[in-house]
Design a protein around this motif. Structure first.
Motif, PDB file in Angstrom:
ATOM      1  N   THR A 191     -96.473 -98.310  32.060  1.00  0.00           N
ATOM      2  CA  THR A 191     -95.103 -98.562  32.714  1.00  0.00           C
ATOM      3  C   THR A 191     -94.002 -99.019  31.812  1.00  0.00           C
ATOM      4  OG1 THR A 191     -95.793-100.776  33.491  1.00  0.00           O
ATOM      5  CG2 THR A 191     -96.449 -98.721  34.944  1.00  0.00           C
ATOM      6  N   LYS A 192     -94.394 -99.885  30.947  1.00  0.00           N
ATOM      7  CA  LYS A 192     -93.474-100.573  30.038  1.00  0.00           C
ATOM      8  C   LYS A 192     -92.748 -99.165  29.055  1.00  0.00           C
ATOM      9  CE  LYS A 192     -92.715-104.354  26.975  1.00  0.00           C
ATOM     10  NZ  LYS A 192     -93.102-105.505  26.362  1.00  0.00           N
ATOM     11  N   MET A 193     -93.800 -98.537  28.472  1.00  0.00           N
ATOM     12  CA  MET A 193     -93.426 -97.378  27.897  1.00  0.00           C
ATOM     13  C   MET A 193     -92.608 -96.541  28.500  1.00  0.00           C
ATOM     14  SD  MET A 193     -94.646 -97.987  24.546  1.00  0.00           S
ATOM     15  CE  MET A 193     -96.334 -98.274  23.650  1.00  0.00           C
ATOM     16  N   GLN A 194     -92.962 -96.412  29.632  1.00  0.00           N
ATOM     17  CA  GLN A 194     -92.074 -95.364  30.463  1.00  0.00           C
ATOM     18  C   GLN A 194     -90.900 -95.772  30.579  1.00  0.00           C
ATOM     19  OE1 GLN A 194     -92.709 -91.969  31.041  1.00  0.00           O
ATOM     20  NE2 GLN A 194     -90.704 -91.806  31.908  1.00  0.00           N
ATOM     21  N   GLN A 195     -90.314 -97.382  30.829  1.00  0.00           N
ATOM     22  CA  GLN A 195     -89.120 -97.798  31.048  1.00  0.00           C
ATOM     23  C   GLN A 195     -88.455 -97.574  29.870  1.00  0.00           C
ATOM     24  OE1 GLN A 195     -90.392-101.683  32.549  1.00  0.00           O
ATOM     25  NE2 GLN A 195     -90.584-101.132  34.705  1.00  0.00           N
ATOM     26  N   LYS A 196     -89.164 -97.661  28.994  1.00  0.00           N
ATOM     27  CA  LYS A 196     -88.333 -97.756  27.702  1.00  0.00           C
ATOM     28  C   LYS A 196     -87.580 -96.377  27.374  1.00  0.00           C
ATOM     29  CE  LYS A 196     -90.458-101.217  24.581  1.00  0.00           C
ATOM     30  NZ  LYS A 196     -91.222-101.558  23.366  1.00  0.00           N
ATOM     31  N   TYR A 252    -101.966-102.048  25.883  1.00  0.00           N
ATOM     32  CA  TYR A 252    -101.225-100.913  26.124  1.00  0.00           C
ATOM     33  C   TYR A 252    -100.726-100.904  27.581  1.00  0.00           C
ATOM     34  CZ  TYR A 252     -99.426 -96.061  26.800  1.00  0.00           C
ATOM     35  OH  TYR A 252     -98.939 -95.002  27.108  1.00  0.00           O
ATOM     36  N   ASN A 253     -99.151-101.030  27.874  1.00  0.00           N
ATOM     37  CA  ASN A 253     -98.743-101.000  29.049  1.00  0.00           C
ATOM     38  C   ASN A 253     -98.098 -99.648  29.298  1.00  0.00           C
ATOM     39  OD1 ASN A 253     -97.106-101.356  31.163  1.00  0.00           O
ATOM     40  ND2 ASN A 253     -96.829-103.465  30.989  1.00  0.00           N
ATOM     41  N   GLU A 266    -102.660-107.081  33.396  1.00  0.00           N
ATOM     42  CA  GLU A 266    -102.414-106.418  32.184  1.00  0.00           C
ATOM     43  C   GLU A 266    -103.442-105.725  31.244  1.00  0.00           C
ATOM     44  OE1 GLU A 266    -102.054-110.630  31.108  1.00  0.00           O
ATOM     45  OE2 GLU A 266    -101.490-109.403  32.992  1.00  0.00           O
TER      46      GLU A 266
END
Length: 155
Positions: free
Chosen positions: A130-135, A127-128, A51
């Protein structure tokens, strides 16, 4: 459309920048990037968690913090490529800090998490994307479900 982030520095002309939404981001690789000092060279063979990257997402900043103050706080830990500070209603008090070197970002994360700035304790995250895109995906799915519920009268 604006992102609510204010650009505080210009990218280097020789850098490779990729767009993520309306943010300008550069994803580093371990060992890549800036020159660093002798201490940084000794850390090169340390295996970092997956990460870890060069981009820090900073929350709980004072609203009135200046660009110079941000550079003073984060610049102690290494060469900074860019800082983008939130200035919209939903992004105020946040910033993205992008380091030239991944080890400098890791050091800043370790040292500045919980650091008190003007009576506020900083919250730092790597900064992640994939997590931002999942949101974003979850929000759009929720909106689609709400539209279908309204269309068919389901509560």
């Amino acid at each position: 459309k604006t992102t609510g982030l204010k650009r505080l520095s210009q990218p280097r002309p020789d850098s490779r920048w990729g767009g993520v939404g309306n943010f300008v981001m550069d994803f580093g690789t371990p060992g890549g990037g800036g020159g660093g000092d002798g201490a940084a060279l000794g850390r090169r063979n340390v295996r970092l968690p997956p990460e870890v990257n060069r981009i820090l997402y900073v929350r709980n900043l004072p609203y009135k913090i200046s660009a110079d103050e941000l550079y003073d706080i984060f610049g102690k830990y290494g060469s900074i490529r860019q800082i983008r500070r939130g200035n919209g209603p939903e992004t105020r008090g946040t910033a993205f800090v992008i380091y030239d070197d991944i080890y400098d970002a890791k050091n800043a994360m370790d040292q500045l998490s919980g650091f008190n700035v003007a009576g506020r304790y900083l919250v730092l995250l790597f900064y992640n994307p994939t997590k931002m895109q999942q949101k974003v995906d979850a929000r759009s799915k929720r909106e689609d479900i709400d539209k279908l519920k309204r269309k068919y009268g389901v509560e």
